[in-house]
Structures are given as structure tokens and as C-alpha cells.
Design a protein around this motif. Structure first.
Motif, PDB file in Angstrom:
ATOM      1  N   PRO A 118      14.881  88.342  21.495  1.00  9.47           N
ATOM      2  CA  PRO A 118      16.255  88.062  21.062  1.00  9.47           C
ATOM      3  C   PRO A 118      16.292  86.892  20.080  1.00  9.47           C
ATOM      4  CG  PRO A 118      16.086  88.110  23.464  1.00  9.47           C
ATOM      5  CD  PRO A 118      14.697  88.160  22.925  1.00  9.47           C
ATOM      6  N   ARG A 119      17.062  87.052  19.017  1.00  9.95           N
ATOM      7  CA  ARG A 119      17.227  85.978  18.027  1.00  9.95           C
ATOM      8  C   ARG A 119      18.612  85.357  18.140  1.00  9.95           C
ATOM      9  NH1 ARG A 119      13.400  83.558  16.493  1.00  9.95           N
ATOM     10  NH2 ARG A 119      14.407  83.031  14.570  1.00  9.95           N
ATOM     11  N   SER A 120      19.647  86.206  18.191  1.00  9.25           N
ATOM     12  CA  SER A 120      21.013  85.715  18.349  1.00  9.25           C
ATOM     13  C   SER A 120      21.909  86.850  18.809  1.00  9.25           C
ATOM     14  CB  SER A 120      21.554  85.118  17.040  1.00  9.25           C
ATOM     15  OG  SER A 120      21.717  86.122  16.057  1.00  9.25           O
ATOM     16  N   TRP A 139      22.629  81.293  20.080  1.00 10.57           N
ATOM     17  CA  TRP A 139      21.178  81.399  19.921  1.00 10.57           C
ATOM     18  C   TRP A 139      20.503  80.210  20.589  1.00 10.57           C
ATOM     19  CZ3 TRP A 139      24.211  78.996  16.435  1.00 10.57           C
ATOM     20  CH2 TRP A 139      23.752  77.822  15.863  1.00 10.57           C
ATOM     21  N   LEU A 140      19.184  80.284  20.701  1.00  3.54           N
ATOM     22  CA  LEU A 140      18.392  79.155  21.187  1.00  3.54           C
ATOM     23  C   LEU A 140      17.810  78.434  19.978  1.00  3.54           C
ATOM     24  CD1 LEU A 140      16.476  80.754  24.193  1.00  3.54           C
ATOM     25  CD2 LEU A 140      18.547  79.349  24.245  1.00  3.54           C
ATOM     26  N   ASN A 141      17.979  77.109  19.929  1.00  2.10           N
ATOM     27  CA  ASN A 141      17.430  76.355  18.806  1.00  2.10           C
ATOM     28  C   ASN A 141      15.912  76.195  18.975  1.00  2.10           C
ATOM     29  OD1 ASN A 141      16.936  74.163  20.532  1.00  2.10           O
ATOM     30  ND2 ASN A 141      18.825  73.098  19.942  1.00  2.10           N
ATOM     31  N   LYS A 145      17.106  75.088  23.378  1.00  2.00           N
ATOM     32  CA  LYS A 145      18.447  74.775  23.892  1.00  2.00           C
ATOM     33  C   LYS A 145      19.462  75.737  23.279  1.00  2.00           C
ATOM     34  CE  LYS A 145      17.081  71.011  25.997  1.00  2.00           C
ATOM     35  NZ  LYS A 145      16.803  71.071  27.384  1.00  2.00           N
ATOM     36  N   PRO A 146      20.415  76.210  24.092  1.00  2.00           N
ATOM     37  CA  PRO A 146      21.432  77.113  23.546  1.00  2.00           C
ATOM     38  C   PRO A 146      22.388  76.383  22.600  1.00  2.00           C
ATOM     39  CG  PRO A 146      21.863  76.651  25.858  1.00  2.00           C
ATOM     40  CD  PRO A 146      20.569  75.990  25.513  1.00  2.00           C
ATOM     41  N   GLU A 147      22.765  77.074  21.544  1.00  3.71           N
ATOM     42  CA  GLU A 147      23.745  76.549  20.596  1.00  3.71           C
ATOM     43  C   GLU A 147      24.759  77.648  20.302  1.00  3.71           C
ATOM     44  OE1 GLU A 147      22.616  74.335  17.173  1.00  3.71           O
ATOM     45  OE2 GLU A 147      20.789  73.594  18.105  1.00  3.71           O
TER      46      GLU A 147
END
Length: 157
Positions: A118-120, A139-141, A145-147
């Protein structure tokens, strides 16, 4: 019994008509409103245009044209069913697969993948007047971490 069959036929007909146009408010071209973007100014592209087209048989095509801050162009495209089935996407370096659902006429949920990862996930919501589309991105940075970010698009056509 006859009234029940007629009522059922009318219901099926109405449901089929709705299913044929699940996301009409989304169809068309949209340009990123750079002033309302949550992309940091130093990372903002010069432009982003997204175009959604109904290509029949329950499938849509999306093209995304990006001109980066340095003038580099990205032209990505994907044709996909609206039932969440994964489909190939081309042209964007971090995405090779997309899965899309349209749960309401003005809402699209899209999951983007690269090599099975998964990318976003993005939701696109068209305003009641049909002039603005809001994109919410999750997404995950790079630190895991989720953003979440929000962008606004204006209808071009």
C-alpha cells in the motif's frame, strides 16, 4: 403478486439506473488549487490536473497530469472497475496498481499500491454545487508514521 412483481421491476430498474451513473459528479477534469493545498510551498507542483472518464462496462479511466516544481512532467493513467477490483496503472513512479469504489455519486475511494505494498488511500468528494473536489490522502511517511493531507481541486470541465 402482480403488484409485487411490478414494484420489484420498478425497484430493479431504478437501482440499475443509479448503478449506471455511480459517480457522475466526479466525471470531468479537475485542477489542483495550489493556494488551498496542504503541500508545503517548497514541494508544490506547478500544476496537477485529474480527469475522470466513464469508458463503459462499469469502468472508468483516470489520467493525472503533473508538472513538478522543477518542470518535470508526470502523465499517469489507469482504467479500472468501480467495484474495488485491483487494476494496473502506468506513468506514476510510486504506483502500479489502483483499486477504486464509488460508494456515493459524489464520493470516490481509491487505494494505490506499488509492487503489492500500500502507498496511499485517497478519498475524493465533490461539493454539492459540483465546482470543488476535496482530496483526502492517508499514507505512512518515511518514518512509518501515518499522515493525512487535504487538497482542493476546481472543476475545469
Amino acid at each position: 403478486m402482480r403488484m409485487t412483481l411490478i414494484g420489484l421491476a420498478a425497484l430493479v430498474s431504478a437501482a440499475s439506473a443509479f448503478a449506471a451513473e455511480p459517480g457522475a459528479p466526479l466525471l470531468g477534469s479537475w485542477a489542483l488549487n495550489l493556494m488551498q493545498s496542504e503541500i508545503p510551498p517548497e514541494a508544490r507542483p506547478q500544476s496537477v490536473t485529474i480527469t475522470y472518464r466513464d469508458v463503459g462496462s462499469g469502468k472508468w479511466n483516470t489520467t493525472v497530469n503533473i508538472v513538478g516544481s522543477n518542470g518535470h512532467k508526470i502523465d499517469a493513467t489507469a482504467t479500472y472497475p468501480l467495484d474495488g477490483t485491483p487494476a494496473a496503472g502506468t506513468g506514476y513512479p510510486n504506483v502500479d496498481t489502483i483499486a477504486v469504489k464509488v460508494p456515493a455519486p459524489n464520493v470516490m475511494v481509491a487505494a494505490f499500491y506499488k509492487e503489492g505494498m500500500p502507498r496511499s488511500t485517497r478519498t475524493y468528494i465533490v461539493s454539492a454545487d459540483g465546482r470543488t473536489m476535496t482530496e483526502n490522502i492517508v499514507w505512512l511517511n518515511l518514518n512509518g508514521k501515518p499522515e493525512i493531507a487535504t487538497n482542493r481541486f476546481s472543476r475545469v470541465k
